[in-house]
Scaffold this motif. Structure first.
Motif, PDB file in Angstrom:
ATOM      1  N   ASN A  30       0.855  -1.179   0.000  1.00 56.66           N
ATOM      2  CA  ASN A  30       0.000   0.000   0.000  1.00 56.66           C
ATOM      3  C   ASN A  30       0.897   1.237   0.000  1.00 56.66           C
ATOM      4  N   SER A  31       0.695   2.120  -0.926  1.00 56.21           N
ATOM      5  CA  SER A  31       1.591   3.284  -1.057  1.00 56.21           C
ATOM      6  C   SER A  31       1.528   4.208   0.150  1.00 56.21           C
ATOM      7  N   GLN A  32       0.514   4.041   1.008  1.00 53.39           N
ATOM      8  CA  GLN A  32       0.413   4.866   2.218  1.00 53.39           C
ATOM      9  C   GLN A  32       1.098   4.222   3.421  1.00 53.39           C
ATOM     10  N   ALA A  41       6.352   0.893  -3.179  1.00 63.56           N
ATOM     11  CA  ALA A  41       5.136   1.127  -3.959  1.00 63.56           C
ATOM     12  C   ALA A  41       4.898   2.614  -4.166  1.00 63.56           C
ATOM     13  N   SER A  42       5.142   3.408  -3.129  1.00 62.72           N
ATOM     14  CA  SER A  42       4.950   4.854  -3.219  1.00 62.72           C
ATOM     15  C   SER A  42       5.909   5.479  -4.220  1.00 62.72           C
ATOM     16  N   THR A  43       7.150   5.009  -4.223  1.00 56.79           N
ATOM     17  CA  THR A  43       8.140   5.534  -5.171  1.00 56.79           C
ATOM     18  C   THR A  43       7.725   5.234  -6.610  1.00 56.79           C
ATOM     19  N   LEU A  44       7.226   4.017  -6.823  1.00 55.29           N
ATOM     20  CA  LEU A  44       6.758   3.648  -8.158  1.00 55.29           C
ATOM     21  C   LEU A  44       5.558   4.501  -8.561  1.00 55.29           C
ATOM     22  N   CYS A  48       5.202   7.112 -11.781  1.00 58.40           N
ATOM     23  CA  CYS A  48       4.121   7.063 -12.771  1.00 58.40           C
ATOM     24  C   CYS A  48       3.426   8.416 -12.891  1.00 58.40           C
ATOM     25  N   ARG A  49       3.266   9.078 -11.771  1.00 64.76           N
ATOM     26  CA  ARG A  49       2.626  10.394 -11.780  1.00 64.76           C
ATOM     27  C   ARG A  49       3.452  11.382 -12.614  1.00 64.76           C
ATOM     28  N   GLU A  50       4.754  11.338 -12.405  1.00 63.80           N
ATOM     29  CA  GLU A  50       5.635  12.225 -13.165  1.00 63.80           C
ATOM     30  C   GLU A  50       5.610  11.893 -14.658  1.00 63.80           C
ATOM     31  N   GLU A  51       5.498  10.619 -14.973  1.00 61.48           N
ATOM     32  CA  GLU A  51       5.479  10.209 -16.384  1.00 61.48           C
ATOM     33  C   GLU A  51       4.195  10.662 -17.080  1.00 61.48           C
ATOM     34  N   VAL A 240       0.542   1.485 -13.344  1.00 58.80           N
ATOM     35  CA  VAL A 240       1.762   1.120 -14.065  1.00 58.80           C
ATOM     36  C   VAL A 240       1.412   0.626 -15.468  1.00 58.80           C
ATOM     37  N   SER A 241       0.365  -0.198 -15.559  1.00 58.85           N
ATOM     38  CA  SER A 241      -0.060  -0.726 -16.843  1.00 58.85           C
ATOM     39  C   SER A 241      -0.527   0.395 -17.766  1.00 58.85           C
TER      40      SER A 241
END
Length: 385
Positions: A30-32, A41-44, A48-51, A240-241
């Motif tokens: 869980n990213s939280q 998970a949070s780093t990933l 993705c947000r930046e991408e 991610v997908s």
């Protein structure tokens, strides 16, 4: 069955599917969560947000992941109106907007909504938009690409008018992202929504951008996920997908566009023998090639769709969000086309997997449907009624 309904949804890209599985099995935290698995998970997630922000040409702090385009549209309307710096209760949109926009606006209490029609070419009349602006206009919702006939709306001009008049502008970019350069219009809007399954990503995932310069109150109180935008554990595998699919579509955008334009031209060329029976809607110089909205004179679209399906071709009668309703497509109504003629509408949409052989086969099928139709007058008449 040959598929010609890509504007409704796309098959999942194999690379996007592999990315989903990898993220599900290796980045399942869980990213939280504060432990190391959650931090990975949070780093990933933030990567993705930046991408997505890079692909949209916006700041990453304004990107929020959602369940898709419909939720993105809803949250955009609620967010932009929650802290509008301008006092007023007037909103401008167009008749042909996606149903999620109309539903979101109908929920509002005390607001007056002006719904603009489309010109004959499927475009919004910018002068008419300007004339609709009032001192109390606070928001405009204008889609980038019409989902039924593919016309590209002049968001640069509309966005400029909005900024000059202190109006916030939201755009549904679900049909355009991955097929057009959204970076070209993102500076002119205050928010925009995209969806994963329209770009060969998974269903149930999308993204919303709201300019970080706009303060807003979350629709959901006491929510911690997505910086308070929406509740629920963030679906990192789907994100991610989607990002994997988005990168691939943007990278191959020009190649895909040339391929699909060629298919569209071939299809219309193949129909020359029955061209007098067909009306193609849209603007030749401002239209997404992958969406072909047309009417076959005197034949109801639903009957044509069912006949095509019987012969092995999947087409549609418009936006999948309106299927099952007895009313004609919003786009036909926006064009001022009456009920009986409006129900003749069908939509054919091409994708990256569509081949020349598929297009020729569909053209032959459409010709046979048109030529055989007089033998089925009773069936057609009963469906129209």
């Amino acid at each position: 069955m040959k598929y010609f309904d890509y504007a409704a949804t796309c098959p999942l890209d194999p690379e996007a599917a592999s990315a989903f599985v990898k993220a599900s099995t290796e980045y399942y935290g869980n990213s939280q969560s504060l432990h190391d698995i959650g931090s990975r998970a949070s780093t990933l997630l933030e990567g993705c947000r930046e991408e997505i922000a890079r692909l949209l040409g916006v700041k990453s702090e304004g990107v929020y992941f959602t369940s898709g385009g419909s939720e993105g549209n809803f949250l955009a309307v609620q967010s932009l109106l929650s802290q509008s710096s301008k006092k007023g209760k007037h909103i401008i949109t167009n008749i042909a907007e996606h149903s999620s926009i109309h539903s979101s606006l109908k929920m509002l209490k005390g607001y007056e909504v002006t719904e603009l029609p489309l010109m004959e070419n499927g475009m919004i009349d910018v002068q008419q938009f300007q004339s609709a602006i009032r001192d109390d206009t606070v928001l405009a919702c204008i889609q980038h690409v019409n989902s039924e006939i593919g016309t590209i709306q002049p968001l640069n001009e509309i966005g400029t008018l909005c900024k000059e008049n202190g109006i916030l502008l939201h755009s549904d970019c679900v049909q355009s992202f991955g097929k057009l350069d959204v970076e070209a219009i993102s500076p002119f809007v205050d928010s925009l929504a995209i969806s994963g399954h329209k770009i060969y990503g998974p269903k149930g995932i999308g993204a919303l951008y709201i300019s970080p310069s706009i303060p807003f109150d979350s629709f959901y109180p006491n929510t911690s996920h997505e910086r308070g935008m929406r509740p629920g554990t963030v679906n990192i595998p789907a994100i991610v997908s989607m990002v994997t699919a988005a990168n691939k579509q943007v990278r191959n955008m020009n190649h895909n566009d040339e391929h699909i334009k060629s298919l569209r031209e071939q299809f219309l060329t193949q129909l020359m023998d029955v061209r007098d029976e067909i009306i193609v809607h849209g603007h030749a110089n401002a239209q997404l090639a992958s969406i072909l909205g047309l009417r076959i004179k005197r034949l109801e679209g639903q009957w044509v769709m069912l006949e095509a399906n019987r012969k092995g071709y999947a087409i549609s009668t418009g936006s999948a969000c309106q299927v099952g309703r007895t009313s004609p497509s919003k786009t036909m109504l926006a064009l001022g086309i009456n009920d009986k003629s409006a129900k003749e509408f069908i939509r054919i949409s091409f994708g990256v997997h569509t081949t020349e052989a598929d297009v020729k086969g569909l053209a032959r099928t459409m010709i046979s449907i048109i030529q055989e139709a007089p033998q089925r007058d009773n069936q057609i008449t009963s469906m129209v009624k």
